[in-house]
Design an enzyme around this catalytic site. Structure first.
Site, PDB file in Angstrom:
ATOM      1  N   HIS A 116     -13.440  -9.723 -28.844  1.00  0.00           N
ATOM      2  CA  HIS A 116     -12.139  -9.047 -28.821  1.00  0.00           C
ATOM      3  C   HIS A 116     -11.010 -10.027 -28.544  1.00  0.00           C
ATOM      4  CE1 HIS A 116     -11.651  -8.538 -24.370  1.00  0.00           C
ATOM      5  NE2 HIS A 116     -12.950  -8.323 -24.339  1.00  0.00           N
ATOM      6  N   ASP A 170     -13.038 -13.732 -20.859  1.00  0.00           N
ATOM      7  CA  ASP A 170     -12.963 -12.365 -21.398  1.00  0.00           C
ATOM      8  C   ASP A 170     -11.733 -12.237 -22.260  1.00  0.00           C
ATOM      9  OD1 ASP A 170     -13.343  -9.697 -21.855  1.00  0.00           O
ATOM     10  OD2 ASP A 170     -12.801  -9.045 -19.844  1.00  0.00           O
ATOM     11  N   GLU A 211      -9.704  -3.912 -26.900  1.00  0.00           N
ATOM     12  CA  GLU A 211     -10.983  -3.540 -26.289  1.00  0.00           C
ATOM     13  C   GLU A 211     -10.740  -3.047 -24.874  1.00  0.00           C
ATOM     14  OE1 GLU A 211     -14.546  -4.017 -23.805  1.00  0.00           O
ATOM     15  OE2 GLU A 211     -12.654  -5.067 -23.611  1.00  0.00           O
ATOM     16  N   GLU A 212      -9.845  -3.759 -24.176  1.00  0.00           N
ATOM     17  CA  GLU A 212      -9.654  -3.476 -22.745  1.00  0.00           C
ATOM     18  C   GLU A 212      -9.106  -2.075 -22.495  1.00  0.00           C
ATOM     19  OE1 GLU A 212     -10.966  -5.227 -20.661  1.00  0.00           O
ATOM     20  OE2 GLU A 212     -10.974  -7.332 -21.236  1.00  0.00           O
ATOM     21  N   ASP A 262     -19.202 -10.897 -25.689  1.00  0.00           N
ATOM     22  CA  ASP A 262     -18.166 -10.455 -24.736  1.00  0.00           C
ATOM     23  C   ASP A 262     -18.737 -10.361 -23.323  1.00  0.00           C
ATOM     24  OD1 ASP A 262     -15.841  -9.516 -23.577  1.00  0.00           O
ATOM     25  OD2 ASP A 262     -16.177  -7.443 -24.177  1.00  0.00           O
ATOM     26  N   HIS A 277     -11.306 -10.105 -15.210  1.00  0.00           N
ATOM     27  CA  HIS A 277     -10.067  -9.318 -15.030  1.00  0.00           C
ATOM     28  C   HIS A 277      -9.227  -9.796 -13.838  1.00  0.00           C
ATOM     29  CE1 HIS A 277     -11.914  -5.673 -17.384  1.00  0.00           C
ATOM     30  NE2 HIS A 277     -11.924  -6.796 -18.074  1.00  0.00           N
TER      31      HIS A 277
HETATM   32 ZN    ZN Z   1     -12.577  -7.070 -20.024  1.00  0.00          ZN
HETATM   33 ZN    ZN Z   2     -14.301  -8.176 -22.729  1.00  0.00          ZN
END
Ligand code: ZN
Ligand code: ZN
Length: 446
Positions: free
Chosen positions: A266, A278, A310-311, A338, A409
């Site tokens: 992503h 990520d 995606e998030e 991912d 994150h």
């Molecule tokens: Zn993520």
């Molecule tokens: Zn991800």
């Protein structure tokens, strides 16, 4: 099969977009690393729907062309935009002090004067769901659940429900706001963000995560003084619907061009780090994989999909599945990277029974990279799981995720966390798996 490649310098003339760097890309085993470096340095954080997301899409289109892909295009989809504002959390007397927090993605803000209230602490989401409304009404709910480490990140699914659904469950019981202990394993004093959801028929209350050290701090205060009051101020922007894009590129199959081998990652990231683990690593890996396989003239088409948003909850993946519904029967395989940039240690599939012999064959090729045989229960990755649900065969090259949730994150998800040697091992595995499937005629659905 030997995959170390002769170095070819690509110096294609570039015509696309603003900010065209035209930096040289060597077609070698560092290609995945060089791509994630370029993405994280030249674009940086790329929150879905933001101006940076649009720059990431332009970056990807330009790099695909530079890498010699046969077709490159983008597909728009609409999404709800959300943007982080300032947030602060203070403990009132007798323990006056600030705690470190970050808003959860999608959360509304507080009223201008903030929310000041006592705290109702719970061990997990289930305990909150069973609570007496009298104990929750008009309070700030605090879910204090620890995320434990393991190679598969298997505890994440047990803890992430508090982040995703906590606001709805707390609001049903009359809470004014919810804070959660970060869904992360870092002992650093920063919080882990991530998406949360509301329900149409339940009040929308602010939702935030506090850092792990601050969760420990708060739980100790509550043990001494259960009437401890918190004051939460948060200002987020939810301006409404915007357009984002999936970016797609293909190496056309030499013998069976209609059969699509999809590899994905992503393109979007959270806003606080630079999205290296990520999912910049995944982006670099899949872009490099098909580019390097081109010289082998794969028989099936290899399609690289960089999913948008995606998030925010697989928004780009759902748009892709809807737009390509009529073509999904031609998707012979799909897989996504991912889960950071750790070494691959296991090969899992989601194939039909008859294709399991072929899965064993692939695993034999991966064995020298230290990759073990796994199960036939692979999801294929978050975005690709949408395609699996529609019948597309999948596989997962499982990465060592022991440390993944230290960075996930957070502001600490940056390029320096990637070990170039581990990424090379990933690239070799991705090339072996993708090349083998693209050069076979095995029906993985059977
Ligand atoms: Zn993520
Ligand atoms: Zn991800």
């Amino acid at each position: 099969m030997k995959l170390w490649l002769a170095t070819i310098i690509v110096t294609t003339t570039l015509t696309l977009g603003q900010q065209v760097q035209g930096s040289e890309l060597k077609m070698d085993n560092d290609l995945a690393y060089n791509l994630v470096e370029s993405l994280t340095v030249e674009v940086g954080p790329r929150l879905a729907g933001s101006e940076a997301d649009a720059r990431a899409v332009a970056w990807a289109e330009q790099k695909f062309k530079q890498l010699g892909y046969d077709k490159v295009w983008s597909e728009p989809f609409t999404m709800q935009y959300w943007e982080r504002g300032n947030a602060s959390l203070r403990v009132e007397a007798p323990f006056n002090q600030a705690l470190v927090l970050t808003a959860l993605g999608g959360s509304v803000g507080t009223p201008f004067d903030g929310i000041t209230s006592q705290v109702a602490m719970f061990d997990n989401l289930q305990q909150l769901q069973q609570a007496d409304p009298v104990d929750v009404k008009d309070k700030i709910v605090f879910i204090n659940q620890t995320l434990h480490k393991d190679i598969r990140g298997s505890f994440y699914s047990q803890v992430v429900g508090a982040r995703a659904q906590g606001a709805v469950e707390a609001a049903k019981l009359g809470a004014k706001a919810i804070i959660i202990r970060s869904v992360g394993t870092s002992n650093n004093r920063f919080a882990h963000t991530g998406i949360m959801r509301y329900a149409d028929d339940v009040a929308r209350i602010p939702a935030a995560a506090i850092s792990v050290p601050d969760a420990i701090q708060l739980s100790k205060m509550l043990a001494i003084h259960p009437e401890t009051r918190l004051s939460l101020h948060m200002k987020n922007n939810l301006p409404g619907e915007v357009t984002s894009h999936n970016v797609i590129a293909e190496i056309t199959g030499s013998k069976r061009p209609d059969e699509i081998v999809l590899i994905g990652a992503h393109i979007d990231s959270w806003d606080e780090g630079t999205g290296a683990l990520d999912d910049g690593a995944g982006v670099g890996l899949v872009m490099a994989t098909a580019a390097l396989l081109k010289q082998q003239k794969p028989e099936r088409t290899i399609r690289v999909v960089l999913f948008g948003n995606e998030e925010g909850g697989l928004i780009g993946a759902r748009a892709y599945a809807a737009r390509h519904a009529a073509e999904l029967q031609n998707h012979v395989f799909a897989s996504e990277s991912d889960f950071g940039a750790g070494r691959i240690w296991r090969f899992d599939t989601g194939f039909g029974e008859q294709a399991l012999a072929f899965a064993a064959d692939i695993q034999q090729d991966l064995k020298h990279l230290g990759i073990a045989a796994g199960t036939n229960t692979a999801s294929g990755g978050p975005d690709v799981s949408v395609l699996k649900a529609l019948g597309v065969p999948v596989a997962s090259l499982q990465q060592d995720g022991t440390d993944y949730f230290d960075f996930h994150h957070t502001p600490n998800d940056t390029l320096d966390k990637i070990d170039p040697a581990a990424l090379q091992q990933n690239l070799q595995a991705w090339m072996l798996m993708t090349g083998k499937i693209a050069n076979s005629s095995v029906d993985l659905r059977k």
